[in-house]
Write a protein that holds these residues in place. Structure first.
Motif, PDB file in Angstrom:
ATOM      1  N   PRO A 237       1.242  -0.783   0.046  1.00  0.00           N
ATOM      2  CA  PRO A 237      -0.043   0.073  -0.297  1.00  0.00           C
ATOM      3  C   PRO A 237       0.725   0.955   0.053  1.00  0.00           C
ATOM      4  N   SER A 238       0.240   2.505  -0.599  1.00  0.00           N
ATOM      5  CA  SER A 238       0.530   3.660  -0.762  1.00  0.00           C
ATOM      6  C   SER A 238       1.437   4.047   0.708  1.00  0.00           C
ATOM      7  N   GLU A 239       2.344   5.209   0.712  1.00  0.00           N
ATOM      8  CA  GLU A 239       3.065   5.573   1.858  1.00  0.00           C
ATOM      9  C   GLU A 239       3.396   6.871   1.159  1.00  0.00           C
ATOM     10  N   ILE A 240       2.788   8.351   2.890  1.00  0.00           N
ATOM     11  CA  ILE A 240       3.764   9.839   2.229  1.00  0.00           C
ATOM     12  C   ILE A 240       3.806   9.997   3.664  1.00  0.00           C
ATOM     13  N   LEU A 241       4.893  10.416   3.556  1.00  0.00           N
ATOM     14  CA  LEU A 241       5.955  11.758   4.698  1.00  0.00           C
ATOM     15  C   LEU A 241       5.497  12.298   4.817  1.00  0.00           C
ATOM     16  N   VAL A 242       5.380  13.331   5.235  1.00  0.00           N
ATOM     17  CA  VAL A 242       5.582  15.050   5.068  1.00  0.00           C
ATOM     18  C   VAL A 242       6.415  15.778   6.126  1.00  0.00           C
ATOM     19  N   VAL A 243       7.362  15.955   5.859  1.00  0.00           N
ATOM     20  CA  VAL A 243       8.369  17.289   6.953  1.00  0.00           C
ATOM     21  C   VAL A 243       8.060  18.423   6.299  1.00  0.00           C
ATOM     22  N   ALA A 244       7.438  18.677   7.363  1.00  0.00           N
ATOM     23  CA  ALA A 244       6.757  20.592   6.997  1.00  0.00           C
ATOM     24  C   ALA A 244       6.662  21.601   8.325  1.00  0.00           C
ATOM     25  N   ASP A 245       7.486  22.806   8.483  1.00  0.00           N
ATOM     26  CA  ASP A 245       7.810  23.166   9.280  1.00  0.00           C
ATOM     27  C   ASP A 245       6.559  24.214   9.544  1.00  0.00           C
ATOM     28  N   GLY A 246       6.414  25.098  10.864  1.00  0.00           N
ATOM     29  CA  GLY A 246       5.166  26.383  10.626  1.00  0.00           C
ATOM     30  C   GLY A 246       5.158  26.957   9.500  1.00  0.00           C
ATOM     31  N   GLY A 247       6.141  27.168   8.438  1.00  0.00           N
ATOM     32  CA  GLY A 247       5.142  28.032   7.712  1.00  0.00           C
ATOM     33  C   GLY A 247       4.395  27.788   6.248  1.00  0.00           C
ATOM     34  N   ASN A 248       4.002  26.346   6.279  1.00  0.00           N
ATOM     35  CA  ASN A 248       3.266  26.203   5.903  1.00  0.00           C
ATOM     36  C   ASN A 248       1.834  25.832   5.815  1.00  0.00           C
ATOM     37  N   ASP A 249       1.040  26.706   4.828  1.00  0.00           N
ATOM     38  CA  ASP A 249      -0.381  26.008   4.905  1.00  0.00           C
ATOM     39  C   ASP A 249      -0.890  25.279   5.689  1.00  0.00           C
ATOM     40  N   PRO A 250      -2.104  24.998   6.976  1.00  0.00           N
ATOM     41  CA  PRO A 250      -1.985  23.686   6.806  1.00  0.00           C
ATOM     42  C   PRO A 250      -2.636  22.809   6.292  1.00  0.00           C
ATOM     43  N   ASP A 251      -3.838  23.687   5.224  1.00  0.00           N
ATOM     44  CA  ASP A 251      -4.680  22.870   4.446  1.00  0.00           C
ATOM     45  C   ASP A 251      -4.005  22.425   3.047  1.00  0.00           C
ATOM     46  N   TRP A 252      -2.743  23.182   2.845  1.00  0.00           N
ATOM     47  CA  TRP A 252      -2.178  22.116   2.045  1.00  0.00           C
ATOM     48  C   TRP A 252      -1.207  20.800   2.020  1.00  0.00           C
ATOM     49  N   ILE A 253      -1.328  21.227   3.313  1.00  0.00           N
ATOM     50  CA  ILE A 253       0.423  19.805   3.844  1.00  0.00           C
ATOM     51  C   ILE A 253      -1.479  18.883   3.897  1.00  0.00           C
ATOM     52  N   ALA A 254      -2.254  18.984   4.502  1.00  0.00           N
ATOM     53  CA  ALA A 254      -3.592  18.384   5.381  1.00  0.00           C
ATOM     54  C   ALA A 254      -4.291  17.612   3.833  1.00  0.00           C
ATOM     55  N   ALA A 255      -3.674  18.237   2.145  1.00  0.00           N
ATOM     56  CA  ALA A 255      -4.373  18.030   0.913  1.00  0.00           C
ATOM     57  C   ALA A 255      -3.334  17.445   0.733  1.00  0.00           C
ATOM     58  N   ASP A 256      -2.313  16.532   1.128  1.00  0.00           N
ATOM     59  CA  ASP A 256      -0.888  15.835   0.600  1.00  0.00           C
ATOM     60  C   ASP A 256      -0.770  14.585   1.359  1.00  0.00           C
ATOM     61  N   LEU A 257      -1.260  14.743   2.879  1.00  0.00           N
ATOM     62  CA  LEU A 257      -1.735  13.482   3.600  1.00  0.00           C
ATOM     63  C   LEU A 257      -2.788  12.863   3.195  1.00  0.00           C
ATOM     64  N   LEU A 258      -4.165  13.578   2.141  1.00  0.00           N
ATOM     65  CA  LEU A 258      -5.040  13.030   2.008  1.00  0.00           C
ATOM     66  C   LEU A 258      -4.848  12.430   0.270  1.00  0.00           C
TER      67      LEU A 258
END
Lengths: 431, 431
Positions: A237-258
């Protein structure tokens, strides 16, 4: 509620190990059924293939030739695809082709200081079988990702199989196959299709290697025919790991996780961040977006069961964690991703910066989307042109070189108790 | 009497297919025993390892640390090796290192016409386990062929395991390991050693990939831990195919055929020639030489059971036959081997001309002697530096690139029913 880990906690190491070791796949025990199907296809060929296709795909055919996709069917498929999607497929095909062309290994022939000629020569595999799943997992992008590198490598024959349960076949898959230059397509699937490709039948010539994703039956069949033919990796099954600092738009990172969670309830999405408030904002955004996604139920199950948020005290802690997770997809959504990149060793593909969502790599980035899952990026790579070529070593001595190297070969052969090896050298030296 | 085929015969195709399909290995059913051993090592670690080592190797130890080979043991091994053999091992090590250094793949980072940054980055596997058989198959040359490429690739940790039944250990194996830079050696073997490397124990840290030859238990264990770690190929019995014209000394060619036959009763030696009288002379020379070989009984059994002479009407027929056999080792003992070389696609290693006996490649040629057997040269390659590195794809878009590529990615995601994928792009484009 998603799993929440913090490096500041005393329980972190234990929790992290549990996360690494969590099994995400129920392995259906299909091996015995697959063994019987393969044996039958090997013994009865076309007749077995027709029987299983009638039974499993509810598709009656009098001959395997009837199951071969015709020019007319491919033309009809092109009629059914809209212009925008066709252009997108062509863009993807062209970008995959030009990126993969750079991967083509070069032959190396040279003469060393002793005068011995050595070399590595690369040749394409003669015939490759491409498995394409039917139903909802019938992805045209996967056809391109497998077939285009094979073509770039110079594979002369690509035989594609795709089941068409109840006669339905995704026209986009046929269009992608044609765009990639695949000329031989059969409406067959399952272990029986893998067997037909590996052993050959009266109507289908055998191939040398089988690639492409499939269900548990297909995976078990590929494992079983490995040796008779080559196979690609067995993808999990597919996997993603996002390393993100606080400077990101939370919505963008949430979309990537999903974007990975929506693949499969067994998919896994993990966020590593040094900002606890940002982490909470992402988790909230995930919940909001889940309600909007057509595949929200699948994505939600994946996120709740296998998703994780890891809050680190400093992003300096991230590379060591990343290497232990060895993710299929890694996003580095930080100001200076290159600094982190240099400290990371294990990942199938890395997406740099805030404007490179992983989905770009799935379709039109140009790199391959077939990547190592289940921590196998510690020891393996994504699909590439190298999977469709093989290397032959070349060696040439003349009488003079043999006089120089021969005695050492004889000494080692004798030390290993292999006198016949030594003799084949000594006899040429009149020793 | 050896098998004798002739392309002039009407029965040739049928006989040739039977030759290709002949099974040379009795596959011992050891899988259940191996499963139990692996589970036990995973559960009990060191304690299980000590138990199995006591039981199978008759070697008692109070701790795994006692099974670790010490500096003193390695020094003692050097004392026991004569100067000529040591120099031969050093020559082999150096030649393997310089040939394999040329195989190191280069990173490729570039910006395409769209402005998108792409790349392939190669990194070494972090930790590799090297299995070395005990007893008579304990070959120092195999240690070099596996460990030197790993070192060249930049593998930081190589953990070697070698069983020492009743305490006996081939000093040459320890010397070869030291010459190759291996610093961590355990006197353990069998499925238990494979399990220890794959899962780790209290005393042995897990590795990421396991390479090296072994018996049926080792092969079954490697198959079972595949996924948890990477593995190299599972090698079958050795093979040589010699294509020779009548201009060769029959004794030389007979010696070459026997150099592989002496490995194992399941080895296979095949001669293709266009000169029937020469073929008979080679067959007679084989019989004469068999009487002189210390391992003549093994070589004789291999030659009688699996050897073959194929007489062709013209050497122009050879390349097609070679490609179907896809031999591990191929000698082209003809005046113009390059002309044949250009027409041949499938072989693990090719030895050109009359002065390149295959045994040179086994020891000091510089190329690797771990090569694809059992016709797998149709789809795979010999061991190389590439087996000890892995590739990570790298992709970077900025906001402008994403505006160019994004719409196509969204179109394809929607066509595949993966709205979440599309959304991760669209959200960055304010779409």
């Amino acid at each position: 509620m998603v799993q929440w880990l913090s490096t500041a906690s005393g329980a972190f190491e234990q929790e992290f190990v549990a996360l690494l070791e969590s099994k995400r796949e129920a392995s259906a025990d299909v091996d015995e059924a697959v063994r019987a199907i393969l044996e039958d296809v090997k013994a009865r060929g076309d007749a077995a293939l027709l029987d299983y296709t009638a039974r499993f795909d509810r598709l009656q055919a009098a001959s395997v030739n009837e199951l071969k996709v015709s020019e007319a069917e491919i033309s009809a498929a092109f009629e059914r695809v809209d212009g925008e999607t066709l252009k997108a497929l062509e863009l993807a095909r062209d970008r995959i082709a030009s990126h993969h062309a750079r991967q083509m290994p070069r032959d190396d022939r040279y003469t060393d200081a002793t005068g011995v000629e050595l070399g590595s020569r690369w040749t394409a595999i003669g015939a490759v079988g491409l498995y394409v799943p039917g139903g909802t997992a019938s992805y045209p992008s996967s056809v391109l990702m497998n077939a285009v590198p094979a073509k770039v490598a110079g594979v002369e024959r690509i035989a594609m199989v795709v089941p068409s349960p109840d006669g339905t076949l995704n026209p986009l898959v046929l269009v992608a196959a044609r765009l990639a230059g695949v000329e031989e397509i059969y409406r067959i699937g399952g272990a029986q299709a893998v067997g037909a490709l590996a052993f050959g039948t009266q109507s289908i010539a055998p191939v040398h290697k089988i690639v492409g994703p499939g269900n548990a039956y297909v995976a078990a069949a590929k494992r079983r025919v490995f040796g008779t033919v080559g196979i690609d990796m067995i993808a999990g099954p597919s996997e993603i790991l996002v390393v993100a600092d606080g400077g990101n738009d939370p919505d963008w990172i949430a979309a990537d996780l999903l974007s990975q969670a929506e693949h499969d309830e067994s998919a896994q999405s993990i966020l590593i961040t040094d900002d606890g408030e940002f982490a909470s904002a992402v988790a909230e955004a995930v919940e909001r977006q889940l309600k909007l996604l057509p595949r929200g139920e699948i994505a939600g199950a994946s996120w709740r069961n296998f998703g994780a948020v890891i809050v680190v005290e400093s992003l300096d802690q991230a590379p060591a964690l990343v290497d232990r997770i060895a993710p299929e997809h890694l996003e580095l959504a930080v100001d200076d991703p290159d600094a982190l990149l240099g400290q990371i060793r294990n990942a199938g593909a890395i997406f740099l910066g805030r404007h490179t969502p992983e989905a770009i790599g799935d379709y039109v980035g140009g790199s391959n989307h077939v990547l190592p899952t289940a921590r196998s990026a510690r020891f393996s790579s994504g699909l590439s042109v190298l999977d469709f070529v093989k290397r032959t070593s070349i060696l040439r001595c003349n009488a003079d070189n043999l006089r120089v190297l021969g005695p050492a070969a004889i000494a080692l052969a004798e030390a290993e108790g292999l006198a016949g090896h030594g003799r084949s050298v000594a006899i040429r030296l009149n020793m």
